[in-house]
Each structure stands twice: as structure tokens, then as C-alpha cells.
Design a protein around this motif. Structure first.
Motif, short mmCIF file in Angstrom:
data_model
loop_
_atom_site.label_atom_id
_atom_site.label_comp_id
_atom_site.label_asym_id
_atom_site.label_seq_id
_atom_site.Cartn_x
_atom_site.Cartn_y
_atom_site.Cartn_z
N MET A 1 -3.35 -9.30 0.14
CA MET A 1 -2.40 -10.20 0.06
C MET A 1 -1.47 -10.37 1.25
SD MET A 1 -0.06 -10.56 -3.48
CE MET A 1 -1.15 -10.02 -4.59
N LYS A 2 -1.40 -11.55 1.89
CA LYS A 2 -0.68 -11.56 3.01
C LYS A 2 0.91 -11.46 2.99
CE LYS A 2 -4.42 -14.46 4.93
NZ LYS A 2 -4.70 -15.92 5.05
N SER A 3 1.36 -11.96 1.73
CA SER A 3 2.66 -12.01 1.52
C SER A 3 3.24 -11.59 0.17
CB SER A 3 3.32 -13.48 1.78
OG SER A 3 4.42 -13.66 1.58
N LEU A 4 3.94 -10.58 0.20
CA LEU A 4 4.45 -9.85 -1.09
C LEU A 4 5.82 -9.44 -0.94
CD1 LEU A 4 2.99 -8.69 -4.01
CD2 LEU A 4 3.10 -6.38 -2.60
N PRO A 5 6.65 -9.71 -2.13
CA PRO A 5 7.98 -9.13 -2.15
C PRO A 5 7.84 -7.72 -2.16
CG PRO A 5 7.56 -10.70 -3.74
CD PRO A 5 6.36 -10.58 -3.20
N ASP A 6 8.95 -7.00 -1.66
CA ASP A 6 8.83 -5.48 -1.61
C ASP A 6 8.78 -4.85 -3.10
OD1 ASP A 6 11.64 -5.05 -2.35
OD2 ASP A 6 12.11 -4.99 -0.12
N GLU A 7 8.59 -3.85 -3.31
CA GLU A 7 8.60 -3.32 -4.59
C GLU A 7 10.05 -3.43 -5.41
OE1 GLU A 7 7.83 1.14 -4.53
OE2 GLU A 7 7.70 0.85 -2.34
N TYR A 8 11.10 -3.25 -4.64
CA TYR A 8 12.40 -3.16 -5.18
C TYR A 8 12.83 -4.62 -5.69
CZ TYR A 8 12.54 1.46 -3.17
OH TYR A 8 12.22 2.70 -2.61
N ASN B 1 2.20 9.85 -0.96
CA ASN B 1 2.36 9.40 0.10
C ASN B 1 1.71 7.90 0.30
OD1 ASN B 1 4.19 11.11 1.08
ND2 ASN B 1 2.70 12.26 2.03
N LEU B 2 0.91 7.66 -0.85
CA LEU B 2 0.13 6.24 -0.87
C LEU B 2 1.10 5.08 -1.15
CD1 LEU B 2 -2.73 4.91 -1.17
CD2 LEU B 2 -2.34 4.82 -3.51
N PRO B 3 1.15 4.24 -0.04
CA PRO B 3 2.23 3.13 0.10
C PRO B 3 1.80 2.08 -1.21
CG PRO B 3 1.15 3.27 1.99
CD PRO B 3 0.34 4.29 1.35
N PHE B 4 2.83 1.49 -1.70
CA PHE B 4 2.84 0.68 -2.98
C PHE B 4 1.77 -0.50 -2.66
CE2 PHE B 4 4.14 -3.26 -4.89
CZ PHE B 4 4.24 -2.80 -6.08
N LEU C 1 2.20 3.37 -11.94
CA LEU C 1 1.08 3.41 -10.70
C LEU C 1 -0.04 3.94 -11.03
CD1 LEU C 1 3.79 4.24 -7.88
CD2 LEU C 1 2.83 1.59 -8.66
N ARG C 2 -1.29 3.47 -10.91
CA ARG C 2 -2.47 3.86 -11.00
C ARG C 2 -2.65 5.28 -10.36
NH1 ARG C 2 -7.52 0.56 -9.84
NH2 ARG C 2 -6.74 0.87 -7.57
N ASP C 3 -2.45 5.43 -9.11
CA ASP C 3 -2.61 6.72 -8.31
C ASP C 3 -1.31 7.18 -8.07
OD1 ASP C 3 -3.42 8.46 -6.80
OD2 ASP C 3 -4.44 7.35 -5.07
N THR C 4 -1.17 8.35 -8.88
CA THR C 4 0.32 8.93 -8.97
C THR C 4 -0.10 10.21 -8.12
OG1 THR C 4 -0.13 9.99 -11.07
CG2 THR C 4 1.50 8.06 -11.01
N GLN C 5 -1.21 10.80 -7.98
CA GLN C 5 -1.58 11.87 -7.37
C GLN C 5 -1.26 11.98 -6.03
OE1 GLN C 5 -2.49 14.63 -9.52
NE2 GLN C 5 -2.39 13.10 -10.98
N THR C 6 -1.44 10.62 -5.41
CA THR C 6 -1.02 10.76 -3.67
C THR C 6 0.09 10.38 -3.57
OG1 THR C 6 -3.79 10.27 -3.44
CG2 THR C 6 -2.22 9.88 -1.81
#
Length: 124
Positions: free
Chosen positions: A1-8, A27-30, A20-25
Motif C-alpha cells: 500500500m502506497k499510502s496508509l494512516p499511521d497506526e495511532y 521489532n516488526l513494523p506495523f 497483530l498476527r506476528d507478536t513474536q517479532t
């Protein structure tokens, strides 16, 4: 996706924390994760799943009182997600899909009630 609001901004829009699917990592960015939001208005319950890195958006809408399916979208080529309205009484997003010459927009209203507007666009 080229444009997306930030997670907040998405947290404020949907008024809930995503699962979130990957909670193990840690440092994985949103942007590279899968986020699932569950929320409702007075009449409908929503399930919104975002996978920004893949441009995938899934939205399911059920009637709260009967759990009857109202709408299901499974989109694979979302170029942008834009917040159109975010207030106590009104919330909506605009999704853009497509290529250079033709594209589609889907305006999805969550509050005060569900509404979906699909438009086809041609660029000359």
C-alpha cells in the motif's frame, strides 16, 4: 500500500486496539504485520483486517442483533487507505484500487451506520 494512516490514527478511527498476527517479532513494523480490528456501531459489527505490505484489506459487516452478514470485501490491490471522517458521530475511509488509466474508489462509512459507495474512474 502506497499510502496508509499511521497506526495511532487507525486506533483512533476504529476505537479499538488491533490484534497483530506476528507478536513474536517485537521489532516488526506495523506496515509488515497483519492487523485485525473488531468494533461496532449501534446496528452493525465490523471486522477489518489490514495487511499494508501486501495491499490487502478485508472488511466484514454483520448485523449486530442477528449476526446476519451484510457485506464482505476481500481486496488484494489496495493502493491507498485514507481517513475521510473520524469523530464521535461519523467515521469513514476511502480506499483506492487500480492502475494508471483506470482506478476505483470505495468510500466506506462505519458511523453512524454502514454505507459503501463504489466508483469507477477513467483517466484520459
Amino acid at each position: 500500500m502506497k499510502s496508509l494512516p499511521d497506526e495511532y490514527d487507525l486506533l483512533a478511527l476504529f476505537e479499538c486496539e488491533p490484534v497483530l498476527r506476528d507478536t513474536q517479532t517485537k521489532n516488526l513494523p506495523f506496515y509488515y504485520n497483519q492487523a485485525t480490528y473488531r468494533f461496532s456501531n449501534e446496528e452493525e459489527a465490523f471486522l477489518v483486517i489490514l495487511e499494508p505490505a501486501y495491499g490487502e484489506v478485508k472488511i466484514q459487516v454483520n448485523q449486530k442483533s442477528t449476526n446476519r452478514l451484510i457485506s464482505r470485501l476481500d481486496l488484494k490491490r489496495v493502493d491507498s487507505l485514507e481517513i475521510k471522517a473520524d469523530s464521535k458521530k461519523s467515521s469513514s475511509i476511502l480506499l483506492t484500487l487500480g492502475s494508471d488509466e483506470t482506478f476505483q474508489t470505495l468510500e466506506i462509512q462505519f458511523k453512524p451506520n454502514f454505507k459503501l459507495i463504489l466508483q469507477d474512474h477513467l483517466e484520459y
